[in-house]
Scaffold this motif. Structure first.
Motif, PDB file in Angstrom:
ATOM      1  N   VAL A 245      42.234  90.854  92.418  1.00 39.58           N
ATOM      2  CA  VAL A 245      42.274  89.680  91.534  1.00 39.58           C
ATOM      3  C   VAL A 245      43.506  88.812  91.781  1.00 39.58           C
ATOM      4  N   PRO A 246      44.726  89.384  91.882  1.00 37.43           N
ATOM      5  CA  PRO A 246      45.892  88.534  92.163  1.00 37.43           C
ATOM      6  C   PRO A 246      45.752  87.754  93.473  1.00 37.43           C
ATOM      7  N   LEU A 247      45.118  88.369  94.488  1.00 40.02           N
ATOM      8  CA  LEU A 247      44.911  87.663  95.755  1.00 40.02           C
ATOM      9  C   LEU A 247      44.062  86.417  95.538  1.00 40.02           C
ATOM     10  N   MET A 248      43.016  86.557  94.744  1.00 38.59           N
ATOM     11  CA  MET A 248      42.126  85.422  94.486  1.00 38.59           C
ATOM     12  C   MET A 248      42.846  84.326  93.704  1.00 38.59           C
ATOM     13  N   ILE A 249      43.621  84.735  92.701  1.00 37.57           N
ATOM     14  CA  ILE A 249      44.344  83.765  91.877  1.00 37.57           C
ATOM     15  C   ILE A 249      45.365  83.001  92.721  1.00 37.57           C
ATOM     16  N   ILE A 250      46.104  83.728  93.558  1.00 37.37           N
ATOM     17  CA  ILE A 250      47.119  83.095  94.419  1.00 37.37           C
ATOM     18  C   ILE A 250      46.460  82.115  95.380  1.00 37.37           C
ATOM     19  N   GLY A 251      45.323  82.539  95.967  1.00 45.06           N
ATOM     20  CA  GLY A 251      44.618  81.672  96.914  1.00 45.06           C
ATOM     21  C   GLY A 251      44.188  80.364  96.287  1.00 45.06           C
ATOM     22  N   VAL A 252      43.697  80.424  95.039  1.00 44.47           N
ATOM     23  CA  VAL A 252      43.240  79.225  94.339  1.00 44.47           C
ATOM     24  C   VAL A 252      44.434  78.354  93.927  1.00 44.47           C
ATOM     25  N   LYS A 253      45.474  78.989  93.355  1.00 39.27           N
ATOM     26  CA  LYS A 253      46.626  78.227  92.871  1.00 39.27           C
ATOM     27  C   LYS A 253      47.369  77.530  94.011  1.00 39.27           C
ATOM     28  N   LYS A 254      47.557  78.250  95.107  1.00 38.90           N
ATOM     29  CA  LYS A 254      48.279  77.683  96.245  1.00 38.90           C
ATOM     30  C   LYS A 254      47.390  76.806  97.120  1.00 38.90           C
ATOM     31  N   LYS A 255      46.074  76.820  96.828  1.00 44.22           N
ATOM     32  CA  LYS A 255      45.089  76.083  97.630  1.00 44.22           C
ATOM     33  C   LYS A 255      45.239  76.428  99.111  1.00 44.22           C
TER      34      LYS A 255
ATOM     35  N   THR B 130      43.464  79.227 100.943  1.00 43.60           N
ATOM     36  CA  THR B 130      42.528  80.333 101.107  1.00 43.60           C
ATOM     37  C   THR B 130      42.745  81.046 102.435  1.00 43.60           C
ATOM     38  N   LYS B 131      43.072  80.279 103.472  1.00 48.64           N
ATOM     39  CA  LYS B 131      43.249  80.863 104.803  1.00 48.64           C
ATOM     40  C   LYS B 131      44.336  81.927 104.804  1.00 48.64           C
ATOM     41  N   ALA B 132      45.491  81.639 104.189  1.00 47.21           N
ATOM     42  CA  ALA B 132      46.602  82.599 104.175  1.00 47.21           C
ATOM     43  C   ALA B 132      46.224  83.859 103.407  1.00 47.21           C
ATOM     44  N   THR B 133      45.580  83.700 102.255  1.00 46.41           N
ATOM     45  CA  THR B 133      45.168  84.856 101.458  1.00 46.41           C
ATOM     46  C   THR B 133      44.130  85.683 102.205  1.00 46.41           C
ATOM     47  N   PHE B 134      43.252  84.999 102.906  1.00 46.81           N
ATOM     48  CA  PHE B 134      42.242  85.638 103.742  1.00 46.81           C
ATOM     49  C   PHE B 134      42.918  86.524 104.793  1.00 46.81           C
ATOM     50  N   GLN B 135      43.937  85.969 105.446  1.00 44.32           N
ATOM     51  CA  GLN B 135      44.643  86.714 106.491  1.00 44.32           C
ATOM     52  C   GLN B 135      45.443  87.883 105.918  1.00 44.32           C
ATOM     53  N   VAL B 136      46.001  87.704 104.727  1.00 48.04           N
ATOM     54  CA  VAL B 136      46.702  88.814 104.063  1.00 48.04           C
ATOM     55  C   VAL B 136      45.731  89.969 103.802  1.00 48.04           C
TER      56      VAL B 136
ATOM     57  N   GLY C 118      42.277  79.767 114.095  1.00 49.15           N
ATOM     58  CA  GLY C 118      41.701  78.429 114.195  1.00 49.15           C
ATOM     59  C   GLY C 118      40.888  78.027 112.981  1.00 49.15           C
ATOM     60  N   MET C 119      40.949  78.833 111.940  1.00 50.76           N
ATOM     61  CA  MET C 119      40.173  78.562 110.728  1.00 50.76           C
ATOM     62  C   MET C 119      40.845  77.465 109.896  1.00 50.76           C
ATOM     63  N   LYS C 120      40.046  76.543 109.390  1.00 51.39           N
ATOM     64  CA  LYS C 120      40.574  75.479 108.535  1.00 51.39           C
ATOM     65  C   LYS C 120      40.636  75.950 107.086  1.00 51.39           C
ATOM     66  N   ASN C 121      41.551  75.355 106.337  1.00 55.43           N
ATOM     67  CA  ASN C 121      41.569  75.610 104.897  1.00 55.43           C
ATOM     68  C   ASN C 121      40.451  74.794 104.261  1.00 55.43           C
ATOM     69  N   PRO C 122      39.525  75.430 103.585  1.00 52.90           N
ATOM     70  CA  PRO C 122      38.405  74.667 103.030  1.00 52.90           C
ATOM     71  C   PRO C 122      38.855  73.731 101.915  1.00 52.90           C
ATOM     72  N   VAL C 123      38.240  72.544 101.887  1.00 49.29           N
ATOM     73  CA  VAL C 123      38.470  71.616 100.780  1.00 49.29           C
ATOM     74  C   VAL C 123      37.633  72.109  99.604  1.00 49.29           C
ATOM     75  N   LEU C 124      38.228  72.086  98.414  1.00 49.66           N
ATOM     76  CA  LEU C 124      37.520  72.594  97.235  1.00 49.66           C
ATOM     77  C   LEU C 124      36.508  71.557  96.748  1.00 49.66           C
ATOM     78  N   LEU C 125      35.266  71.706  97.199  1.00 47.64           N
ATOM     79  CA  LEU C 125      34.189  70.796  96.838  1.00 47.64           C
ATOM     80  C   LEU C 125      33.064  71.556  96.141  1.00 47.64           C
ATOM     81  N   LYS C 126      32.369  70.847  95.258  1.00 47.04           N
ATOM     82  CA  LYS C 126      31.172  71.402  94.621  1.00 47.04           C
ATOM     83  C   LYS C 126      29.942  70.824  95.295  1.00 47.04           C
TER      84      LYS C 126
END
Length: 455
Positions: free
Chosen positions: A265-275, A277-283, A387-395
């Motif tokens: 859960v903290p990983l998910m929260i950090i990924g969203v707050k810091k925008k 996702t790529k870094a959290t994914f790699q962690v 080479g992964m891009k950070n996704p833009v938060l879109l609906k």
């Protein structure tokens, strides 16, 4: 009816289909932590065939996932889902009555022929409003995760008291229960959701496979499930060698999975707050790699193995939860069904390959070799993410569009793309639908006004 929450019907759809999905996944997963331990009396038993038996369902799942989704579009969701559950029950009974490991492999392959994931998700889309569809899919996703955790608890307990035959017989009963839910609890849809949202389009599969960002995610889910299956060929045997008797394995797996969920859960929260996702994914990848290295180096140390299991599931849980949403973010607008079709096929091919690789590696170089090979594959995945891009938060939105010709469809798409907050818009004449990807500045009322005003 309010658009702010799920309606009574949508709640019924969400929980009934989540139950069907969960029961079936439990039936597939319960064998994983126990087969290497309880299948040793089967004729033909060897580590290689253990791996093939555990992963056999993945090959038939991969082959039939997209075709079953397309058939559900032609003949109806519920009939195809029921056929899939019947096949799953038949496969379970074949495995339950097998006295050779080859019979179990055949049963597992038949289980996999009931490839209903695409049809279930398409049915969920048919029965829900676009504004609420994400919530329904999230409930189904959470149920899949819970069913995996529960299988780690139930599988070893059932195998202890009823043996492998009893475990497979139980999976047949779960399939029958799933049929009952589909027939009597899930509403029958009057219309289909747009194909682009739900079912793979064969002509678009090549584009999905060759898209650089989607390829990284497809390769990732392939490796993730390969590693998961391979680890469960070797880990149960390793735990016994380290001093944990097979009857007590559930006492490690289940708490470890639950603990890992809370650590995720903290990983998910950090990924969203810091925008980021790529870094959290790699962690998360690094956490899994640390777990695999620990398993390989400290195979006889039960304390280290236990910590490694918690770390493994922490990384696994985050990646398993993140990958589908990343597919939705990176796929072209209106092609979610095709993108998810390739993704699901990659996932099941990974499960089959993991069984084959895990069993073969264990037979040749032992448990440490299995964990070492898995570590190498995770390293390759980590390199792919560079080479992964950070996704833009879109609906995403899918809206009905009353269009009569190509020119009108083009005009609608142009007007929609000019609205504030719209990142991407496409109007599909054949489906009478508009697909949109939007940010927080988007106003749904403005889009509906365009769809009602362009002539």
């Amino acid at each position: 009816m309010s658009n702010n929450g799920l309606s009574k019907t949508e709640k019924k759809v969400a929980f009934s289909l989540a139950g069907v999905f969960g029961l079936r996944m439990m039936g597939l997963f319960m064998i994983m932590p126990v087969f290497a331990l309880y299948g040793q009396d089967l004729e033909g038993f060897s580590p290689l065939w253990v791996g093939i038996a555990i992963g056999a369902y993945g090959l038939t799942q991969a082959a039939l996932q997209i075709p079953m989704g397309i058939l559900s579009d032609k003949f109806g969701r519920k009939p195809i889902i029921l056929i899939g559950l019947v096949l799953f029950a038949i496969g379970s009974l074949v495995a339950a009555n097998a006295d050779t490991i080859y019979g179990v492999v055949a049963g597992r392959a038949i289980q996999g022929m009931g490839a209903i994931a695409a049809a279930v998700l398409a049915l969920a889309a048919d029965l829900t409003r676009d504004e609420q569809r994400t919530k329904v899919m999230a409930i189904i996703g959470m149920c899949i995760g819970f069913s995996f955790a529960l299988s780690l608890l139930v599988g070893p307990i059932v195998a202890q008291y009823l043996g492998l035959s009893g475990l497979f017989a139980m999976t047949a009963c779960l399939a029958v229960l799933g049929m009952f839910i589909v027939q009597f609890m899930v509403p029958t849809p009057v219309t289909h959701a747009p194909k682009g949202d739900t079912v793979a389009t064969p002509t678009k599969l090549k584009a999905m496979i060759t898209d650089p960002q989607l390829f990284r995610l497809d390769a990732g889910i392939f490796i993730l499930h390969l590693v998961l299956t391979a680890v469960f060929v070797a880990l149960p045997l390793d735990l016994v060698d380290a001093g944990l008797v097979k009857e007590k394995h559930w006492m490690l797996y289940f708490p470890a999975f639950i603990g890992a969920f809370f650590l995720m859960v903290p990983l998910m929260i950090i990924g969203v707050k810091k925008k980021n996702t790529k870094a959290t994914f790699q962690v998360s990848l690094l956490i899994m790699m640390l777990a695999l290295a620990s398993m390989a180096l400290f195979a006889d140390n039960l304390v280290v193995l236990s910590i490694a299991v918690v770390l493994f599931f922490t990384g696994f849980n985050y990646l398993e939860a993140s990958l589908p949403s990343l597919i939705a973010k990176f796929c072209p607008v209106g092609d979610k069904g095709s993108a998810m079709g390739v993704y699901s096929t990659s996932q099941f091919l990974g499960a089959f390959s993991g069984g084959l690789l895990g069993g073969g590696a264990y037979q040749l170089v032992g448990a440490a070799g299995v964990f070492g090979v898995a570590l190498c594959l995770m390293t390759i995945w980590l390199l792919l993410t560079l080479g992964m891009k950070n996704p833009v938060l879109l609906k995403s939105y899918t809206l009905e569009a009353t269009v009569e010709g190509k020119e009108q469809a083009k005009a609608m798409a142009t007007e929609l793309s000019l609205l504030p907050g719209v990142a991407e818009a496409i109007v599909v004449l054949e489906e009478r639908v508009a697909y949109l990807k939007v940010d927080e500045h988007f106003d749904l009322r403005e889009a509906r006004a365009v769809l009602g005003s362009v002539s």
